[in-house]
Scaffold this motif. Structure first.
Motif, short mmCIF file in Angstrom:
data_model
loop_
_atom_site.label_atom_id
_atom_site.label_comp_id
_atom_site.label_asym_id
_atom_site.label_seq_id
_atom_site.Cartn_x
_atom_site.Cartn_y
_atom_site.Cartn_z
N VAL A 180 0.83 -1.20 0.00
CA VAL A 180 0.00 0.00 0.00
C VAL A 180 0.87 1.26 0.00
O VAL A 180 0.54 2.25 -0.66
CB VAL A 180 -0.96 -0.01 1.20
N ILE A 181 1.98 1.22 0.74
CA ILE A 181 2.92 2.34 0.73
C ILE A 181 3.37 2.64 -0.68
O ILE A 181 3.40 3.80 -1.12
CB ILE A 181 4.12 2.02 1.64
N MET A 182 3.71 1.60 -1.42
CA MET A 182 4.17 1.78 -2.79
C MET A 182 3.03 2.24 -3.71
O MET A 182 3.23 3.05 -4.61
CB MET A 182 4.78 0.49 -3.32
N LEU A 183 1.85 1.71 -3.48
CA LEU A 183 0.70 2.10 -4.30
C LEU A 183 0.42 3.59 -4.16
O LEU A 183 0.26 4.30 -5.16
CB LEU A 183 -0.52 1.27 -3.90
N TYR A 184 0.34 4.08 -2.91
CA TYR A 184 0.09 5.50 -2.70
C TYR A 184 1.22 6.35 -3.30
O TYR A 184 0.97 7.39 -3.92
CB TYR A 184 -0.02 5.82 -1.21
N ALA A 185 2.46 5.92 -3.10
CA ALA A 185 3.59 6.67 -3.64
C ALA A 185 3.52 6.74 -5.16
O ALA A 185 3.80 7.79 -5.77
CB ALA A 185 4.91 6.03 -3.19
N ASP A 186 3.12 5.64 -5.78
CA ASP A 186 3.01 5.62 -7.24
C ASP A 186 1.92 6.57 -7.71
O ASP A 186 2.09 7.26 -8.72
CB ASP A 186 2.71 4.19 -7.70
N ARG A 187 0.82 6.63 -6.99
CA ARG A 187 -0.24 7.57 -7.35
C ARG A 187 0.26 9.01 -7.25
O ARG A 187 -0.05 9.85 -8.10
CB ARG A 187 -1.45 7.37 -6.44
N PHE A 188 1.03 9.29 -6.20
CA PHE A 188 1.58 10.63 -6.03
C PHE A 188 2.49 10.98 -7.20
O PHE A 188 2.41 12.07 -7.77
CB PHE A 188 2.35 10.73 -4.72
N VAL A 189 3.37 10.05 -7.56
CA VAL A 189 4.33 10.30 -8.64
C VAL A 189 3.61 10.53 -9.96
O VAL A 189 3.99 11.42 -10.74
CB VAL A 189 5.32 9.12 -8.76
N LYS A 190 2.58 9.78 -10.23
CA LYS A 190 1.85 9.94 -11.49
C LYS A 190 1.20 11.31 -11.59
O LYS A 190 1.09 11.88 -12.69
CB LYS A 190 0.78 8.85 -11.61
N ARG A 191 0.80 11.88 -10.46
CA ARG A 191 0.14 13.18 -10.48
C ARG A 191 1.13 14.35 -10.34
O ARG A 191 0.90 15.42 -10.89
CB ARG A 191 -0.89 13.27 -9.35
N SER A 192 2.22 14.13 -9.60
CA SER A 192 3.08 15.26 -9.23
C SER A 192 4.51 15.13 -9.72
O SER A 192 5.28 16.08 -9.60
CB SER A 192 3.09 15.42 -7.70
N GLY A 193 4.91 13.94 -10.21
CA GLY A 193 6.29 13.74 -10.61
C GLY A 193 7.19 13.48 -9.41
O GLY A 193 6.74 13.45 -8.26
N ILE A 194 8.49 13.29 -9.69
CA ILE A 194 9.45 13.00 -8.61
C ILE A 194 10.85 13.29 -9.12
O ILE A 194 11.13 13.15 -10.32
CB ILE A 194 9.34 11.52 -8.15
N LYS A 195 11.74 13.71 -8.22
CA LYS A 195 13.16 13.87 -8.51
C LYS A 195 13.94 12.91 -7.60
O LYS A 195 13.44 12.45 -6.58
CB LYS A 195 13.61 15.31 -8.28
N HIS A 196 15.18 12.64 -8.02
CA HIS A 196 15.97 11.65 -7.31
C HIS A 196 16.14 11.99 -5.83
O HIS A 196 16.16 11.10 -4.99
CB HIS A 196 17.34 11.49 -7.97
N ASN A 197 16.27 13.27 -5.50
CA ASN A 197 16.51 13.65 -4.10
C ASN A 197 15.23 13.75 -3.29
O ASN A 197 15.26 14.20 -2.14
CB ASN A 197 17.28 14.97 -4.04
N GLN A 198 14.12 13.31 -3.87
CA GLN A 198 12.84 13.30 -3.15
C GLN A 198 12.34 11.89 -2.85
O GLN A 198 11.33 11.73 -2.19
CB GLN A 198 11.78 14.04 -3.97
N LEU A 199 13.06 10.88 -3.34
CA LEU A 199 12.57 9.52 -3.19
C LEU A 199 12.41 9.10 -1.73
O LEU A 199 11.39 8.51 -1.35
CB LEU A 199 13.51 8.54 -3.90
N PHE A 200 13.40 9.39 -0.93
CA PHE A 200 13.31 8.99 0.47
C PHE A 200 12.16 9.70 1.17
O PHE A 200 11.37 9.07 1.89
CB PHE A 200 14.62 9.27 1.20
N ASN A 201 12.06 11.01 0.96
CA ASN A 201 10.98 11.76 1.60
C ASN A 201 9.60 11.24 1.16
O ASN A 201 8.67 11.16 1.96
CB ASN A 201 11.10 13.24 1.26
N LEU A 202 9.50 10.88 -0.11
CA LEU A 202 8.23 10.35 -0.62
C LEU A 202 7.86 9.05 0.08
O LEU A 202 6.73 8.89 0.56
CB LEU A 202 8.33 10.12 -2.13
#
Length: 207
Positions: free
Chosen positions: A93-115
């Motif tokens: 579920v953690i990964m599912l929510y994170a994936d939804r966030f990334v699809k809507r907002s994008g992600i950079k390498h230095n944000q992975l841990f915080n996400l």
């Protein structure tokens, strides 16, 4: 999502080992063929986020180094799930929510841990009512300010549009999708029933 890191590698936290959590979760929910490790599945998923949203970084670094750094993040998150006395099945579920966030907002390498950290906090708060998650404690452990943790949580919830209710089919579809993306030719058999059933989403989210 704000970040206090300048690279993909997070600051290490002193957390007790949670050996076997990750393996038990995936072994109980899916089977990956041809000897591929369970860790490879999530590393691949997160690396694809960078391919899609931070291609310049991905193309300018050694892929093996990127994968090692992602695996370190997953180690910390797995340990945190155990520290919060939550089922390892929460990782799906953690990964599912994170994936939804990334699809809507994008992600950079230095944000992975915080996400992943923020997704963990939100997931455990929502799905495990027996556990009290203190943002203040999270901030202390990972050397954030309380204001930063609160801000990351608000931004994450806005990024997933506060849509935290999940059905069993939602979780199944996400796990199947990860497997197919990982290597559809190498996957011979899998099932996602255990992780989905653990949520009991139908009961929690029924109006």
């Amino acid at each position: 999502m704000s970040s206090n890191t300048s690279s993909i590698s997070p600051r290490r936290a002193s957390l007790s080992s949670a050996n076997g959590l990750f393996r038990r979760w995936l072994n109980s929910s899916i089977v990956v063929a041809n000897g591929r490790s369970e860790r490879d599945l999530l590393v691949h998923k997160m690396s694809q986020w960078l391919v899609e949203h931070d291609r310049q970084y991905y193309n300018s670094h050694v892929v093996a180094d990127i994968h090692d750094a992602i695996a370190e993040i997953l180690d910390i998150i797995t340990n945190l799930v155990g520290m919060l006395k939550s089922s390892s099945q929460m990782l799906a579920v953690i990964m599912l929510y994170a994936d939804r966030f990334v699809k809507r907002s994008g992600i950079k390498h230095n944000q992975l841990f915080n996400l992943l950290l923020t997704s963990t906090v939100v997931t455990v708060k929502f799905w495990n009512e027996a556990v009290v998650v203190s943002n203040r404690n999270i901030a202390q452990v990972f050397e954030f300010s309380l204001e930063d943790v609160n801000l990351m949580e608000r931004r994450f919830l806005a990024g997933v549009e506060y849509a935290l209710c999940l059905s069993e089919d939602d979780v199944k579809a996400f796990l199947y999708s990860m497997l197919n993306e990982f290597n559809s030719a190498s996957v011979s058999a899998f099932t996602a029933v255990t992780a989905a059933e653990s949520l009991k989403a139908g009961q929690k989210c029924t109006p």
